[in-house]
Design an enzyme around this catalytic site. Structure first.
Site, mmCIF file in Angstrom:
data_model
loop_
_atom_site.group_PDB
_atom_site.id
_atom_site.type_symbol
_atom_site.label_atom_id
_atom_site.label_comp_id
_atom_site.label_asym_id
_atom_site.label_seq_id
_atom_site.Cartn_x
_atom_site.Cartn_y
_atom_site.Cartn_z
ATOM 1 N N LYS A 13 0.885 -1.169 0.000
ATOM 2 C CA LYS A 13 0.000 0.000 0.000
ATOM 3 C C LYS A 13 0.926 1.224 0.000
ATOM 4 O O LYS A 13 1.687 1.440 0.951
ATOM 5 C CB LYS A 13 -0.870 -0.033 1.260
ATOM 6 N N CYS B 181 11.359 7.918 14.248
ATOM 7 C CA CYS B 181 10.697 7.111 15.286
ATOM 8 C C CYS B 181 11.605 6.940 16.497
ATOM 9 O O CYS B 181 11.146 6.537 17.558
ATOM 10 C CB CYS B 181 10.319 5.756 14.711
ATOM 11 N N GLU C 182 5.394 -1.560 13.333
ATOM 12 C CA GLU C 182 6.401 -0.720 14.003
ATOM 13 C C GLU C 182 5.777 0.648 14.136
ATOM 14 O O GLU C 182 5.511 1.316 13.145
ATOM 15 C CB GLU C 182 7.659 -0.632 13.141
ATOM 16 N N GLY D 297 -2.682 4.002 13.280
ATOM 17 C CA GLY D 297 -2.788 3.158 12.084
ATOM 18 C C GLY D 297 -2.396 1.721 12.377
ATOM 19 O O GLY D 297 -3.102 0.774 12.013
ATOM 20 N N GLY D 298 -1.275 1.544 13.060
ATOM 21 C CA GLY D 298 -0.776 0.196 13.338
ATOM 22 C C GLY D 298 -1.743 -0.599 14.207
ATOM 23 O O GLY D 298 -1.999 -1.780 13.960
ATOM 24 N N GLU E 88 3.712 9.997 22.055
ATOM 25 C CA GLU E 88 4.594 10.563 21.022
ATOM 26 C C GLU E 88 3.979 11.837 20.441
ATOM 27 O O GLU E 88 2.810 11.852 20.068
ATOM 28 C CB GLU E 88 4.780 9.540 19.890
ATOM 29 N N GLY F 211 4.487 3.027 10.808
ATOM 30 C CA GLY F 211 3.700 4.261 10.827
ATOM 31 C C GLY F 211 3.243 4.596 12.222
ATOM 32 O O GLY F 211 3.902 4.236 13.208
ATOM 33 N N SER F 212 2.094 5.257 12.294
ATOM 34 C CA SER F 212 1.607 5.773 13.574
ATOM 35 C C SER F 212 1.031 4.653 14.446
ATOM 36 O O SER F 212 0.644 3.590 13.947
ATOM 37 C CB SER F 212 0.511 6.802 13.311
#
Ligand code: NAP
Length: 525
Positions: free
Chosen positions: A184, A302, A265, A245-246, A393, A241-242
């Site tokens: 994606k 990150c 991650e 999302g994860g 974060e 990603g965030s």
């Protein structure tokens, strides 16, 4: 290079979706050329079927053939030349030097996995010979090795448009393991994604690989990604990603009729502990180094240090003054996209609204494009222990200095931490002797513990661990950087009582690949 704006499904450009989107140059908020077609659910379905069909052929290719393929992808990425660097800079606002370096890292990752495949021992071949006359029961011949899972869905992040994107670490490790992939594309850099897809397709042609080994679907909506996650022929997910999302993808994968592994991650605040003697001896150097690490790449890493723990002492105010002076000198720089800039500003406004958090210093302000200002805040360890939001974060150039009134309070803060990718200690020999308990606590909290270095800058090598306990990742038992990442996309498989000629080369008696194996409990070639 002319971009089509289409999806790349098993080598064919496909633009069935009516809905399109464009990428935005974050330097001046202008639209970049090319309308990209949001993939339809049917296109995702086709990509998954092609990946599934190709798996039957690709997974059987020898390590050498797969290695040639990975090398060819790296070479084709280089062949894209300056056009790739230019488009990538325009889509991310990152400087050409950074993107050129990241291209080198991306190629290096692919080539490192190629070396691992040519050597071959990564499959963890184990052989237990039969002992027919064993008492009281005979022992049968058993042989096992790692085998690829199937078609894998890959999601890249916006902040590494090459190294954690279409041909990034997840792609390299999945292809190395023998899996096929459906990627994606990140909607923040779709042109870069398309160029890399073109390079991968050229490598597929050159190496005569099945076309379905790789597909790229583009999209701005979560539906495209979720269609990959929910597709029954997709057998694992690699995500960078965030947290939001994860976690959404992890939850969806677990709700499938057949749940699949998700290696997400996600974000991390990477606590730093500056211990008393190190502060006394090297405070000025640490003040400068910390400022550089927090603001490197506009804080969009990150591994950026978002929490700095210190113990109160008579020299602490001097250290804070020095760090503040460094922060005030930092220029505002362009962030990756409007979403990341908005989320950063929102996080800063939130901290500013908290009575128990003080702003120590801020960098220069510049309101052109999506420029982010650097910030350092301060609060007490008592607040950190009480409030959960301080550990969230805030993706961008900011950090919070946290003062403990005693060693006990420092340890209690460390105990309170959730999972992070890294933790860092600035310490002298004496500090290390006095704080062994802190080291023990932190070993439970992170994937990489660092002494007197900065967490930003992740070496791609065999021993790197880029991972950590939840919520920094959805699976703490692996790494997404380095050659250890390959086994995220494999499972152990055992052959019992097989004739030699039916075994894969890795497990045949004569060891035709000359790999290291564990035979009857002993490592041998
Ligand atoms: P992101 O917004 O989470 O996007 C990553 C990808 O996931 C995009 O393709 C996005 O597509 C998709 N996505 C997000 N939410 C989704 C959902 N609910 N369903 C389906 N797909 C979804 O991340 P980002 O803003 O690009 O990256 C910045 C973040 O990545 C930071 O938090 C950073 O710390 C983290 N990061 C972590 C690492 C690591 O190794 N741990 C490395 C780099 C970055 P859409 O936008 O179309 O939804």
């Amino acid at each position: 290079m002319r971009l089509t704006g289409g999806n790349y499904i098993a080598g064919l450009v496909s633009s069935e979706g009516k809905s399109t989107f464009t990428s935005i140059n974050p330097l001046n908020a202008s639209k970049l050329p090319t309308d990209f077609h949001e993939a339809t659910i049917e296109e995702v379905h086709k990509a998954a079927i092609k990946a599934h069909e190709a798996f039957a052929i690709y997974s059987k290719k020898s390590g050498n053939k797969k290695a040639d393929f990975l090398d060819a992808i790296a070479d084709e990425i280089l062949n894209l030349g300056d056009a790739l660097i230019e488009r990538c800079c325009a889509e991310t606002g990152l400087p050409a030097g950074r993107i050129t370096g990241e291209r080198g890292r991306t190629m290096g990752q692919l080539k490192m996995f190629a070396t691992v495949l040519r050597e071959g021992s990564w499959v963890d071949a184990r052989i237990d010979h039969a002992i027919p006359d064993r008492e009281p029961l005979p022992k049968v011949d058993m042989r096992s090795m790692q085998k690829p899972l199937g078609a894998v869905g890959v999601f890249g992040a916006s902040n590494f448009p090459l190294a954690f994107s279409v041909a990034g670490g997840d792609t390299a490790s999945a292809l190395a393991s023998g899996c096929t992939i459906v990627v994606k594309g990140h909607p923040s850099h779709p042109g870069t994604c398309e160029m890399i897809a073109i390079a991968i397709n050229k490598a597929i042609e050159t190496c005569n690989m099945p076309k379905g080994v790789f597909s790229l679907v583009q999209g701005q909506s979560v539906e495209v990604g979720m269609a990959i996650v929910n597709h029954p022929l997709i057998k694992a997910i690699g995500f960078t990603g965030s947290f939001k999302g994860g976690k959404a993808i992890f939850d969806a994968a677990n709700k499938r009729p057949e749940p699949i592994p998700v290696y997400a991650e996600m974000g991390s605040t990477n606590p730093v502990f500056i211990l008393p003697n190190a502060l006394k001896q090297n405070g000025n150097d640490i003040a400068q180094g910390l400022t550089n690490s927090v603001t490197l790449g506009v804080g969009q890493f990150c591994t950026s240090p978002g929490l700095v723990f210190l113990q109160n002492s008579e020299i602490l105010s001097g250290f804070k003054y020095t760090v503040s002076q460094h922060f005030e000198q930092v220029e505002a720089n362009t962030m990756l996209n409007s979403g990341i800039k908005k989320a950063f500003d929102k996080g800063i406004d939130f901290l500013n609204s908290k009575r128990e958090v003080n702003l120590l210093a801020k960098g220069k302000v510049n309101n052109e494009g999506y420029k982010g200002t650097s910030y350092i805040f301060e609060t007490s360890a008592k607040n950190f222990i009480k409030e959960n939001y301080l550990e969230e974060e805030i993706f961008g150039p900011s950090t919070i200095s946290i003062t403990a009134d005693s060693k006990e309070e420092l340890l209690a803060s460390a105990h309170k931490l959730k999972g992070h990718l890294t933790a860092t200690l600035f310490a002298t020999e004496e500090d290390l002797e006095n704080y062994t308990d802190l080291i023990q606590i932190l070993e439970q909290k992170v994937g990489r513990l660092i002494i007197n270095n900065y967490p930003t800058g992740v070496e791609v090598c065999h021993s790197m661990v880029h991972g950590g306990p939840f919520p920094s990742t959805s699976n703490s038992r692996s790494t997404s950087v380095g050659t250890g990442a390959i086994t995220r996309f494999t499972r152990p498989f055992c052959y019992q009582n097989f004739p030699n000629h039916l075994l894969p080369n890795e497990l045949k008696n004569e060891n035709p690949l000359h790999i290291f194996r564990i035979i009857d409990g002993e490592i041998t070639k």
